[in-house]
Design a protein around this motif. Structure first.
Motif, PDB file in Angstrom:
ATOM      1  N   GLU A 179      -3.188  -0.592   7.185  1.00 52.22           N
ATOM      2  CA  GLU A 179      -3.646  -1.458   8.265  1.00 52.22           C
ATOM      3  C   GLU A 179      -4.152  -2.810   7.767  1.00 52.22           C
ATOM      4  N   ILE A 180      -4.284  -2.973   6.445  1.00 54.24           N
ATOM      5  CA  ILE A 180      -4.669  -4.268   5.887  1.00 54.24           C
ATOM      6  C   ILE A 180      -3.625  -4.732   4.872  1.00 54.24           C
ATOM      7  N   PHE A 181      -2.347  -4.446   5.178  1.00 50.85           N
ATOM      8  CA  PHE A 181      -1.196  -4.914   4.404  1.00 50.85           C
ATOM      9  C   PHE A 181      -1.020  -4.205   3.052  1.00 50.85           C
ATOM     10  N   GLY A 182      -1.700  -3.072   2.857  1.00 51.15           N
ATOM     11  CA  GLY A 182      -1.398  -2.183   1.743  1.00 51.15           C
ATOM     12  C   GLY A 182      -1.655  -2.668   0.333  1.00 51.15           C
ATOM     13  N   PRO A 183      -2.657  -3.542   0.054  1.00 53.71           N
ATOM     14  CA  PRO A 183      -2.817  -4.047  -1.316  1.00 53.71           C
ATOM     15  C   PRO A 183      -3.071  -2.955  -2.349  1.00 53.71           C
ATOM     16  N   ASP A 184      -3.886  -1.957  -2.000  1.00 60.38           N
ATOM     17  CA  ASP A 184      -4.176  -0.863  -2.922  1.00 60.38           C
ATOM     18  C   ASP A 184      -3.446   0.417  -2.526  1.00 60.38           C
ATOM     19  N   GLY A 185      -2.513   0.291  -1.584  1.00 61.23           N
ATOM     20  CA  GLY A 185      -1.735   1.429  -1.129  1.00 61.23           C
ATOM     21  C   GLY A 185      -0.294   1.326  -1.555  1.00 61.23           C
ATOM     22  N   MET A 186       0.625   1.296  -0.574  1.00 59.35           N
ATOM     23  CA  MET A 186       2.050   1.290  -0.877  1.00 59.35           C
ATOM     24  C   MET A 186       2.471   0.059  -1.672  1.00 59.35           C
ATOM     25  N   LYS A 187       1.865  -1.072  -1.399  1.00 64.37           N
ATOM     26  CA  LYS A 187       2.228  -2.294  -2.121  1.00 64.37           C
ATOM     27  C   LYS A 187       2.032  -2.121  -3.621  1.00 64.37           C
ATOM     28  N   ALA A 188       0.957  -1.443  -3.995  1.00 61.34           N
ATOM     29  CA  ALA A 188       0.705  -1.182  -5.412  1.00 61.34           C
ATOM     30  C   ALA A 188       1.536  -0.008  -5.916  1.00 61.34           C
ATOM     31  N   PHE A 189       1.678   1.029  -5.089  1.00 65.42           N
ATOM     32  CA  PHE A 189       2.343   2.251  -5.537  1.00 65.42           C
ATOM     33  C   PHE A 189       3.812   2.024  -5.881  1.00 65.42           C
ATOM     34  N   VAL A 190       4.516   1.189  -5.097  1.00 67.56           N
ATOM     35  CA  VAL A 190       5.951   0.996  -5.346  1.00 67.56           C
ATOM     36  C   VAL A 190       6.227   0.328  -6.693  1.00 67.56           C
ATOM     37  N   ASN A 191       5.206  -0.288  -7.285  1.00 66.97           N
ATOM     38  CA  ASN A 191       5.389  -0.947  -8.576  1.00 66.97           C
ATOM     39  C   ASN A 191       4.918  -0.085  -9.746  1.00 66.97           C
ATOM     40  N   SER A 192       4.614   1.180  -9.465  1.00 64.82           N
ATOM     41  CA  SER A 192       4.102   2.070 -10.501  1.00 64.82           C
ATOM     42  C   SER A 192       5.211   2.946 -11.076  1.00 64.82           C
ATOM     43  N   GLU A 193       4.970   3.461 -12.266  1.00 65.49           N
ATOM     44  CA  GLU A 193       5.895   4.411 -12.880  1.00 65.49           C
ATOM     45  C   GLU A 193       5.916   5.727 -12.108  1.00 65.49           C
ATOM     46  N   ASP A 194       4.796   6.056 -11.469  1.00 63.11           N
ATOM     47  CA  ASP A 194       4.723   7.292 -10.676  1.00 63.11           C
ATOM     48  C   ASP A 194       5.684   7.236  -9.498  1.00 63.11           C
ATOM     49  N   PHE A 195       5.781   6.072  -8.860  1.00 61.36           N
ATOM     50  CA  PHE A 195       6.750   5.923  -7.770  1.00 61.36           C
ATOM     51  C   PHE A 195       8.166   6.000  -8.309  1.00 61.36           C
ATOM     52  N   LYS A 196       8.422   5.321  -9.405  1.00 62.78           N
ATOM     53  CA  LYS A 196       9.759   5.316  -9.986  1.00 62.78           C
ATOM     54  C   LYS A 196      10.227   6.732 -10.306  1.00 62.78           C
ATOM     55  N   ALA A 197       9.298   7.570 -10.745  1.00 61.63           N
ATOM     56  CA  ALA A 197       9.634   8.947 -11.111  1.00 61.63           C
ATOM     57  C   ALA A 197      10.069   9.783  -9.909  1.00 61.63           C
ATOM     58  N   LEU A 198       9.733   9.345  -8.701  1.00 65.04           N
ATOM     59  CA  LEU A 198      10.132  10.090  -7.497  1.00 65.04           C
ATOM     60  C   LEU A 198      11.616   9.936  -7.191  1.00 65.04           C
ATOM     61  N   ASN A 199      12.272   8.921  -7.769  1.00 62.42           N
ATOM     62  CA  ASN A 199      13.711   8.706  -7.581  1.00 62.42           C
ATOM     63  C   ASN A 199      14.076   8.646  -6.100  1.00 62.42           C
ATOM     64  N   VAL A 200      13.412   7.768  -5.384  1.00 60.28           N
ATOM     65  CA  VAL A 200      13.571   7.704  -3.926  1.00 60.28           C
ATOM     66  C   VAL A 200      14.901   7.050  -3.565  1.00 60.28           C
ATOM     67  N   GLY A 201      15.637   7.715  -2.674  1.00 61.24           N
ATOM     68  CA  GLY A 201      16.898   7.169  -2.186  1.00 61.24           C
ATOM     69  C   GLY A 201      16.818   6.667  -0.759  1.00 61.24           C
ATOM     70  N   PHE A 202      15.809   7.169  -0.002  1.00 57.52           N
ATOM     71  CA  PHE A 202      15.697   6.792   1.410  1.00 57.52           C
ATOM     72  C   PHE A 202      14.280   7.078   1.875  1.00 57.52           C
ATOM     73  N   LEU A 203      13.801   6.218   2.783  1.00 61.50           N
ATOM     74  CA  LEU A 203      12.453   6.358   3.343  1.00 61.50           C
ATOM     75  C   LEU A 203      12.496   6.522   4.855  1.00 61.50           C
ATOM     76  N   LEU A 204      11.692   7.440   5.349  1.00 61.48           N
ATOM     77  CA  LEU A 204      11.337   7.491   6.770  1.00 61.48           C
ATOM     78  C   LEU A 204       9.874   7.098   6.881  1.00 61.48           C
ATOM     79  N   ASP A 205       9.582   6.147   7.749  1.00 62.16           N
ATOM     80  CA  ASP A 205       8.208   5.680   7.943  1.00 62.16           C
ATOM     81  C   ASP A 205       7.936   5.613   9.442  1.00 62.16           C
ATOM     82  N   GLU A 206       6.788   5.078   9.797  1.00 58.92           N
ATOM     83  CA  GLU A 206       6.376   5.049  11.189  1.00 58.92           C
ATOM     84  C   GLU A 206       7.209   4.080  12.019  1.00 58.92           C
ATOM     85  N   GLY A 207       7.321   4.406  13.300  1.00 62.26           N
ATOM     86  CA  GLY A 207       7.903   3.508  14.272  1.00 62.26           C
ATOM     87  C   GLY A 207       6.860   3.203  15.335  1.00 62.26           C
ATOM     88  N   ILE A 208       7.262   3.337  16.578  1.00 63.73           N
ATOM     89  CA  ILE A 208       6.348   3.072  17.689  1.00 63.73           C
ATOM     90  C   ILE A 208       6.806   3.901  18.879  1.00 63.73           C
TER      91      ILE A 208
END
Length: 378
Positions: A125-154
């Motif tokens: 809700e505050i643009f993810g500075p310590d959340g997803m924005k940081a996580f996607v640049n981590s080795e931990d995220f890379k290790a998940l080998n993500v091919g597709f994301l489902l996220d929130e809609g409305i």
């Protein structure tokens, strides 16, 4: 004994659910020890395949409790089956529906080739500075080998579900308009108020042009045009003193077809029209992010569409009007769709008395179950 924080309570609850369902779980701290990212995992029968990421965020916006008819954090359900709670639409519903769908898939021994990872992140809700924005640049995220994301809609107020394949580009600009200071009783020239009047006219003339685009073309949605709104205004020291400057903050969400360089040049021209100097600051200046394809070239979208077609559910691809964590995933070149299975539901995210009908919530679990059975095996 130190009282356990609300965040730690949430993390412990998610761990409890993971153990109950039979999911692996890890907690990461990509930016701050106070801001955990929880990842629950179901390993597929072929973990070499790119995985499916299901994202939810733990945080919610504040409430004005005096305007609620139910306690906003009690999840009250009324006689009509409405569940009143902050986050019931945005987006604790999705996180729990993901887990409900996975519970059913495991119970029915459905083979899933691709692994599924469910993230519960902070700070969305505050643009993810310590959340997803940081996580996607981590080795931990890379290790998940993500091919597709489902996220929130409305939520959709009609029978047709909404699926979001892209987001408008967000810029937030602070304009500091300078002017001639002096006594409030005088008719001095080139005051900050006069220049601000010029700037505001430019802003609202542009806003009117976007409103007209919507009025003239019924096929366009809000996500297809650019929105611009003044969100903050400040200036002056005393009621009888002309201010040396006035500041406004403007929130802009640019349509996907806008050339960002041309748009910035237009903003510069607006400031040049003012009588005195105008300083510009960009607290938020997001780059363009390419949308996800929603055609036969995207195997994941094909799987989603097949799942919904089988359930005789109609879906409409759209551009999201605001922002979600999906933007950080798309920026990595990973396809992402925003989808919350809430139809025939008023849009109440961030509103007083936010609620979700219980039967809509339960139906959403079935929808996710069918979607996951498809996209995990494409």
């Amino acid at each position: 004994m130190t009282e356990i924080s609300k965040t730690d309570q949430c993390v412990n609850f998610l761990k409890l659910l993971a153990n109950e369902i039979g999911l692996g779980h890890n907690v990461y701290y990509p930016a701050s020890k106070l801001k955990p990212t929880v990842v629950l995992s179901l390993i597929g029968s072929d973990p070499s395949l790119p995985s499916i990421l299901l994202n939810s965020h733990m945080d919610v916006v504040p409430v004005f409790e005096e305007f609620w008819t139910h306690k906003p954090f009690d999840a009250d359900i009324d006689e009509e089956g409405k569940i009143f709670a902050r986050g019931s639409q945005d987006m604790k519903c999705c996180g729990m529906q993901y887990l409900g769908a996975i519970r059913k898939l495991k119970r029915n021994n459905v083979d899933l080739k691709r692994s599924i990872h469910i993230t519960f992140v902070p700070d969305e809700e505050i643009f993810g500075p310590d959340g997803m924005k940081a996580f996607v640049n981590s080795e931990d995220f890379k290790a998940l080998n993500v091919g597709f994301l489902l996220d929130e809609g409305i939520a959709s107020e009609t029978n047709v579900f909404k699926a979001f394949y892209g987001e408008r580009t967000c810029w937030q600009i602070v304009f500091r308009v300078h002017g001639q200071p002096g006594h409030g009783s005088l008719l001095l020239q080139d005051t900050a108020g006069e220049s601000m009047h010029i700037l505001l006219k430019k802003i609202y003339d542009f806003r009117k042009s976007q409103e007209k685009l919507l009025e003239d073309n019924p096929d366009l949605e809000l996500g297809n045009v650019t929105s611009i709104n003044v969100t903050k205004m400040s200036g002056g020291k005393q009621r009888n003193v002309l201010p040396a400057f006035i500041e406004i903050t403007v929130d802009i969400r640019m349509a996907l077809d806008v050339d960002l360089n041309e748009f910035e040049a237009m903003i510069t021209d607006w400031t040049k029209a003012c009588k005195r100097k105008v300083d510009i600051e960009f607290p938020t200046k997001e780059p363009y992010c390419a949308p996800t394809k929603v055609d036969e070239t995207n195997i994941y979208w094909t799987g989603i569409k097949q799942a919904l077609d089988e359930m005789k559910l109609e879906v409409k691809p759209l551009v999201f009007v605001a922002g979600t964590d999906a933007a950080y995933i798309r920026a990595k070149g990973i396809p992402a769709i925003g989808f919350s299975p809430m139809n025939n539901t008023p849009v109440l995210l961030h509103d007083h008395d936010e609620f979700l009908q219980a039967d809509v919530y339960l139906k959403g679990i079935d929808i996710y179950e069918n979607i996951l059975s498809k996209i995990c095996n494409v």
